[in-house]
Design a protein around this motif. Structure first.
Motif, PDB file in Angstrom:
ATOM      1  N   ILE A  87       1.089  30.833  67.725  1.00 52.67           N
ATOM      2  CA  ILE A  87       1.174  29.428  67.331  1.00 52.67           C
ATOM      3  C   ILE A  87       1.038  29.368  65.819  1.00 52.67           C
ATOM      4  O   ILE A  87       0.076  29.892  65.245  1.00 52.67           O
ATOM      5  N   ASP A  88       1.997  28.770  65.156  1.00 55.61           N
ATOM      6  CA  ASP A  88       1.995  28.700  63.701  1.00 55.61           C
ATOM      7  C   ASP A  88       0.816  27.863  63.217  1.00 55.61           C
ATOM      8  O   ASP A  88       0.598  26.743  63.688  1.00 55.61           O
ATOM      9  N   ALA A  89       0.071  28.402  62.254  1.00 51.89           N
ATOM     10  CA  ALA A  89      -1.089  27.693  61.708  1.00 51.89           C
ATOM     11  C   ALA A  89      -0.686  26.397  61.008  1.00 51.89           C
ATOM     12  O   ALA A  89      -1.520  25.519  60.783  1.00 51.89           O
ATOM     13  N   GLY A  90       0.598  26.266  60.666  1.00 54.81           N
ATOM     14  CA  GLY A  90       1.037  25.044  60.018  1.00 54.81           C
ATOM     15  C   GLY A  90       1.209  23.867  60.957  1.00 54.81           C
ATOM     16  O   GLY A  90       1.385  22.736  60.502  1.00 54.81           O
ATOM     17  N   LEU A  91       1.154  24.121  62.255  1.00 54.09           N
ATOM     18  CA  LEU A  91       1.317  23.045  63.234  1.00 54.09           C
ATOM     19  C   LEU A  91      -0.017  22.349  63.482  1.00 54.09           C
ATOM     20  O   LEU A  91      -0.904  22.897  64.137  1.00 54.09           O
ATOM     21  N   GLY A  92      -0.147  21.147  62.959  1.00 55.53           N
ATOM     22  CA  GLY A  92      -1.402  20.423  63.092  1.00 55.53           C
ATOM     23  C   GLY A  92      -1.770  20.133  64.532  1.00 55.53           C
ATOM     24  O   GLY A  92      -2.948  19.982  64.863  1.00 55.53           O
ATOM     25  N   SER A  93      -0.778  20.073  65.407  1.00 53.94           N
ATOM     26  CA  SER A  93      -1.035  19.778  66.811  1.00 53.94           C
ATOM     27  C   SER A  93      -1.692  20.950  67.529  1.00 53.94           C
ATOM     28  O   SER A  93      -2.304  20.763  68.585  1.00 53.94           O
ATOM     29  N   GLY A  94      -1.526  22.143  66.983  1.00 50.72           N
ATOM     30  CA  GLY A  94      -2.037  23.329  67.660  1.00 50.72           C
ATOM     31  C   GLY A  94      -1.221  23.727  68.873  1.00 50.72           C
ATOM     32  O   GLY A  94      -1.615  24.614  69.636  1.00 50.72           O
TER      33      GLY A  94
END
Length: 243
Positions: A87-94
């Motif tokens: 999961i990309d750390a840039g995705l605020g949704s997680g």
């Protein structure tokens, strides 16, 4: 050297071909020899991510002067192939790339003939079978930035005050806060996509060129030569709005 920059493509192959045709006409009218820089986000949301990858790979293989930078969306597919739970750390949704409908991962899989039904394991197996390894390696090899005497081209932006060699991949692909609101002189003009604007806009220290092709907007192309940057249109070159 004349340079052209194209904003975020997001699987819009026909818009990309049209932008290339527009650039070819302008370049020929000014003596030829121009280089095209694509600022990333080739994949997701649009209908033909595979076609975009194949078009750009083929052009480079034929020797066309095309530079293709990596966008944050260009990491999702190859990372899923190598590490399906990532999961990309840039995705605020997680959330996972495929569990976040607005990211457009299902559309990318569909362009490779894969119907995503919510089953990660099945999707992963089909990606390994249907997505050419050459596509994955090419996406993984894309550079994060391109520096010229005229401008620095990058997908999202830079962390102000940090040397280019020390910029993090995360910032180059994801940054908004701390960059978009910063008015300091970065040295070169920073030309970027990632954050959608209604029209190509010059902010003094940066030039935003993502005009929302992913959402039905145009795919913009900008020319850099002896004059200030200008927008390419069917009617010719046009001045760029300043903010």
């Amino acid at each position: 050297m004349r340079l052209y920059a194209i904003g975020d493509i997001h699987g819009q192959l026909e818009l990309l071909k049209s932008a290339h045709e527009l650039i070819a006409g302008d370049d020929a009218a000014h003596g030829g020899g121009g280089t095209i820089i694509h600022v990333g986000d080739l994949l997701d949301r649009g209908p033909d991510s595979r076609g975009v990858v194949e078009h750009l790979m083929r052009g480079q293989a034929e020797g066309r002067p095309w530079i293709v930078l990596r966008g944050n969306h260009d990491r999702f597919l190859p990372r899923f192939a190598r590490q399906p739970d990532w999961i990309d750390a840039g995705l605020g949704s997680g959330k996972h790339w495929l569990d976040h409908p607005s990211l457009g991962g299902a559309e990318t899989l569909a362009s490779y003939g894969i119907e995503y039904d919510g089953d990660h394991a099945r999707a992963h197996a089909e990606v390994l079978r249907e997505v050419p390894e050459a596509h994955l390696r090419w996406l993984e090899s894309l550079p994060l930035w391109h520096l010229t005497p005229r401008a620095l081209f990058v997908h999202a932006g830079i962390r102000p005050g940090v040397d280019l060699a020390r910029q993090s991949e995360h910032d180059l692909l994801w940054i908004r806060n701390g960059f978009l609101d910063d008015r300091t002189d970065h040295g070169p003009l920073v030309v970027h996509g990632h954050t959608v604007v209604d029209h190509v806009t010059h902010f003094g220290n940066r030039l935003a060129i993502d005009t929302g092709a992913a959402y039905g907007g145009p795919l913009s192309a900008v020319v850099f030569d002896d004059a200030p940057p200008q927008l390419l249109t069917r009617e010719g070159r046009a001045l760029i709005a300043r903010h």
